[in-house]
Design a protein around this motif. Sequence first.
Motif, PDB file in Angstrom:
ATOM      1  N   SER A 271      23.746  40.765  35.743  1.00 26.86           N
ATOM      2  CA  SER A 271      23.845  39.677  36.720  1.00 26.86           C
ATOM      3  C   SER A 271      24.105  38.400  36.081  1.00 26.86           C
ATOM      4  O   SER A 271      23.395  38.131  35.060  1.00 26.86           O
ATOM      5  CB  SER A 271      22.285  39.668  37.554  1.00 26.86           C
ATOM      6  OG  SER A 271      22.344  38.706  38.305  1.00 26.86           O
ATOM      7  N   GLY A 272      25.034  37.545  36.613  1.00 22.95           N
ATOM      8  CA  GLY A 272      25.306  36.373  36.155  1.00 22.95           C
ATOM      9  C   GLY A 272      26.566  36.542  35.188  1.00 22.95           C
ATOM     10  O   GLY A 272      27.113  35.451  34.659  1.00 22.95           O
ATOM     11  N   ALA A 273      26.929  37.685  34.562  1.00 21.34           N
ATOM     12  CA  ALA A 273      27.903  37.778  33.873  1.00 21.34           C
ATOM     13  C   ALA A 273      29.056  38.244  34.660  1.00 21.34           C
ATOM     14  O   ALA A 273      29.187  38.363  35.668  1.00 21.34           O
ATOM     15  CB  ALA A 273      27.746  39.229  32.824  1.00 21.34           C
ATOM     16  N   THR A 274      30.513  38.148  33.941  1.00 24.99           N
ATOM     17  CA  THR A 274      31.827  38.440  34.616  1.00 24.99           C
ATOM     18  C   THR A 274      32.370  39.530  33.963  1.00 24.99           C
ATOM     19  O   THR A 274      32.232  39.743  32.695  1.00 24.99           O
ATOM     20  CB  THR A 274      32.560  37.246  35.014  1.00 24.99           C
ATOM     21  OG1 THR A 274      32.768  36.809  33.654  1.00 24.99           O
ATOM     22  CG2 THR A 274      31.687  36.220  35.703  1.00 24.99           C
ATOM     23  N   LEU A 275      33.147  40.348  34.380  1.00 23.33           N
ATOM     24  CA  LEU A 275      34.038  41.360  33.988  1.00 23.33           C
ATOM     25  C   LEU A 275      35.528  40.494  34.425  1.00 23.33           C
ATOM     26  O   LEU A 275      35.909  40.631  35.463  1.00 23.33           O
ATOM     27  CB  LEU A 275      34.112  42.633  34.533  1.00 23.33           C
ATOM     28  CG  LEU A 275      34.979  43.714  33.996  1.00 23.33           C
ATOM     29  CD1 LEU A 275      34.899  43.812  32.460  1.00 23.33           C
ATOM     30  CD2 LEU A 275      34.615  44.964  34.689  1.00 23.33           C
ATOM     31  N   ASP A 276      36.152  39.902  33.211  1.00 23.07           N
ATOM     32  CA  ASP A 276      37.559  39.223  33.530  1.00 23.07           C
ATOM     33  C   ASP A 276      38.484  40.167  33.215  1.00 23.07           C
ATOM     34  O   ASP A 276      38.790  40.443  32.106  1.00 23.07           O
ATOM     35  CB  ASP A 276      37.578  37.965  32.692  1.00 23.07           C
ATOM     36  CG  ASP A 276      38.548  36.964  32.906  1.00 23.07           C
ATOM     37  OD1 ASP A 276      39.235  37.130  34.243  1.00 23.07           O
ATOM     38  OD2 ASP A 276      38.508  36.097  32.085  1.00 23.07           O
ATOM     39  N   LEU A 277      39.526  40.742  34.282  1.00 20.85           N
ATOM     40  CA  LEU A 277      40.584  41.431  33.780  1.00 20.85           C
ATOM     41  C   LEU A 277      41.527  40.442  34.005  1.00 20.85           C
ATOM     42  O   LEU A 277      42.085  39.652  34.698  1.00 20.85           O
ATOM     43  CB  LEU A 277      40.694  42.407  35.023  1.00 20.85           C
ATOM     44  CG  LEU A 277      39.886  43.451  35.361  1.00 20.85           C
ATOM     45  CD1 LEU A 277      40.072  44.171  36.542  1.00 20.85           C
ATOM     46  CD2 LEU A 277      39.483  44.097  34.083  1.00 20.85           C
TER      47      LEU A 277
ATOM     48  N   GLY B 203      47.885  41.886  34.209  1.00 20.00           N
ATOM     49  CA  GLY B 203      48.500  43.273  33.901  1.00 20.00           C
ATOM     50  C   GLY B 203      47.211  44.286  33.682  1.00 20.00           C
ATOM     51  O   GLY B 203      47.861  45.548  33.430  1.00 20.00           O
ATOM     52  N   ALA B 204      46.080  43.755  33.529  1.00 17.06           N
ATOM     53  CA  ALA B 204      45.044  44.886  33.198  1.00 17.06           C
ATOM     54  C   ALA B 204      44.651  45.715  34.494  1.00 17.06           C
ATOM     55  O   ALA B 204      44.971  45.235  35.522  1.00 17.06           O
ATOM     56  CB  ALA B 204      43.843  44.238  32.860  1.00 17.06           C
ATOM     57  N   THR B 205      44.276  46.866  34.195  1.00 18.32           N
ATOM     58  CA  THR B 205      43.836  47.806  35.249  1.00 18.32           C
ATOM     59  C   THR B 205      42.691  48.485  35.185  1.00 18.32           C
ATOM     60  O   THR B 205      42.302  48.589  34.002  1.00 18.32           O
ATOM     61  CB  THR B 205      44.959  48.775  35.452  1.00 18.32           C
ATOM     62  OG1 THR B 205      45.078  49.738  34.311  1.00 18.32           O
ATOM     63  CG2 THR B 205      46.485  48.283  35.625  1.00 18.32           C
ATOM     64  N   LEU B 206      42.141  48.773  36.307  1.00 16.33           N
ATOM     65  CA  LEU B 206      40.804  49.713  36.259  1.00 16.33           C
ATOM     66  C   LEU B 206      41.266  51.109  36.549  1.00 16.33           C
ATOM     67  O   LEU B 206      41.580  51.164  37.900  1.00 16.33           O
ATOM     68  CB  LEU B 206      39.736  49.146  37.012  1.00 16.33           C
ATOM     69  CG  LEU B 206      38.989  47.615  36.541  1.00 16.33           C
ATOM     70  CD1 LEU B 206      38.101  47.012  37.459  1.00 16.33           C
ATOM     71  CD2 LEU B 206      38.339  48.068  35.270  1.00 16.33           C
ATOM     72  N   LYS B 207      41.037  51.880  35.831  1.00 15.22           N
ATOM     73  CA  LYS B 207      41.399  53.389  36.285  1.00 15.22           C
ATOM     74  C   LYS B 207      40.338  54.050  36.826  1.00 15.22           C
ATOM     75  O   LYS B 207      38.905  53.615  36.725  1.00 15.22           O
ATOM     76  CB  LYS B 207      41.954  54.172  35.068  1.00 15.22           C
ATOM     77  CG  LYS B 207      43.072  53.465  34.403  1.00 15.22           C
ATOM     78  CD  LYS B 207      43.648  54.495  33.288  1.00 15.22           C
ATOM     79  CE  LYS B 207      44.836  54.199  32.704  1.00 15.22           C
ATOM     80  NZ  LYS B 207      45.170  54.771  31.626  1.00 15.22           N
ATOM     81  N   GLY B 208      40.578  55.114  37.989  1.00 16.16           N
ATOM     82  CA  GLY B 208      39.495  55.668  37.931  1.00 16.16           C
ATOM     83  C   GLY B 208      38.655  55.121  39.449  1.00 16.16           C
ATOM     84  O   GLY B 208      37.722  55.836  39.860  1.00 16.16           O
ATOM     85  N   LEU B 209      39.109  54.037  40.145  1.00 16.24           N
ATOM     86  CA  LEU B 209      38.452  53.381  41.187  1.00 16.24           C
ATOM     87  C   LEU B 209      38.801  54.072  42.433  1.00 16.24           C
ATOM     88  O   LEU B 209      39.869  54.506  42.500  1.00 16.24           O
ATOM     89  CB  LEU B 209      38.981  51.915  41.312  1.00 16.24           C
ATOM     90  CG  LEU B 209      38.153  50.968  40.149  1.00 16.24           C
ATOM     91  CD1 LEU B 209      38.660  49.626  40.729  1.00 16.24           C
ATOM     92  CD2 LEU B 209      36.573  50.949  40.394  1.00 16.24           C
ATOM     93  N   PRO B 210      38.063  54.480  43.441  1.00 12.18           N
ATOM     94  CA  PRO B 210      38.428  55.146  44.525  1.00 12.18           C
ATOM     95  C   PRO B 210      39.170  54.304  45.272  1.00 12.18           C
ATOM     96  O   PRO B 210      39.087  53.114  45.270  1.00 12.18           O
ATOM     97  CB  PRO B 210      36.861  55.178  45.245  1.00 12.18           C
ATOM     98  CG  PRO B 210      36.215  54.346  44.755  1.00 12.18           C
ATOM     99  CD  PRO B 210      36.275  53.925  43.331  1.00 12.18           C
ATOM    100  N   LYS B 211      39.969  55.043  46.198  1.00  9.54           N
ATOM    101  CA  LYS B 211      40.988  54.244  47.164  1.00  9.54           C
ATOM    102  C   LYS B 211      40.591  54.755  48.269  1.00  9.54           C
ATOM    103  O   LYS B 211      40.508  55.971  48.490  1.00  9.54           O
ATOM    104  CB  LYS B 211      42.533  54.636  46.658  1.00  9.54           C
ATOM    105  CG  LYS B 211      42.836  54.133  45.330  1.00  9.54           C
ATOM    106  CD  LYS B 211      44.423  54.233  45.330  1.00  9.54           C
ATOM    107  CE  LYS B 211      44.613  53.533  43.903  1.00  9.54           C
ATOM    108  NZ  LYS B 211      46.442  53.855  43.728  1.00  9.54           N
ATOM    109  N   GLY B 212      41.067  54.045  49.398  1.00  6.96           N
ATOM    110  CA  GLY B 212      40.950  54.322  50.702  1.00  6.96           C
ATOM    111  C   GLY B 212      42.045  55.054  51.333  1.00  6.96           C
ATOM    112  O   GLY B 212      43.192  54.825  50.643  1.00  6.96           O
ATOM    113  N   VAL B 213      42.003  55.377  52.509  1.00 11.05           N
ATOM    114  CA  VAL B 213      43.315  55.791  52.989  1.00 11.05           C
ATOM    115  C   VAL B 213      44.115  54.809  53.547  1.00 11.05           C
ATOM    116  O   VAL B 213      43.512  53.723  53.467  1.00 11.05           O
ATOM    117  CB  VAL B 213      43.268  56.822  54.287  1.00 11.05           C
ATOM    118  CG1 VAL B 213      42.170  58.027  53.900  1.00 11.05           C
ATOM    119  CG2 VAL B 213      42.300  55.982  55.323  1.00 11.05           C
ATOM    120  N   ALA B 214      45.386  54.802  53.402  1.00 11.97           N
ATOM    121  CA  ALA B 214      46.277  53.851  53.920  1.00 11.97           C
ATOM    122  C   ALA B 214      45.858  53.441  55.094  1.00 11.97           C
ATOM    123  O   ALA B 214      45.706  54.021  56.144  1.00 11.97           O
ATOM    124  CB  ALA B 214      47.857  54.241  53.718  1.00 11.97           C
TER     125      ALA B 214
END
Length: 79
Positions: A26-32, A35-46
Amino acid sequence: MGFLTKIRRSKDKLIVASGGTLEVASGATLDLKSGATLKGLPKGVAVADAAGSAPTAAEFKALLDSLRDAGLIATASES
């Protein structure tokens, strides 16, 4: 003692093994960076783009359903 660590660091990677967790406190950030990508995140249907200048209730519901089905937002009963 022979124990396995779930997190390893190599020259250019931080590896979290299966069963491990990478937690951003909490209070920290993940700064992408650009050009950076996060692999494996779920995707919703189009979902189709809104036909007019403002989305209809049906178009908005389709978007919410897609996000919920992908596990990206909670359902009303989980709130």
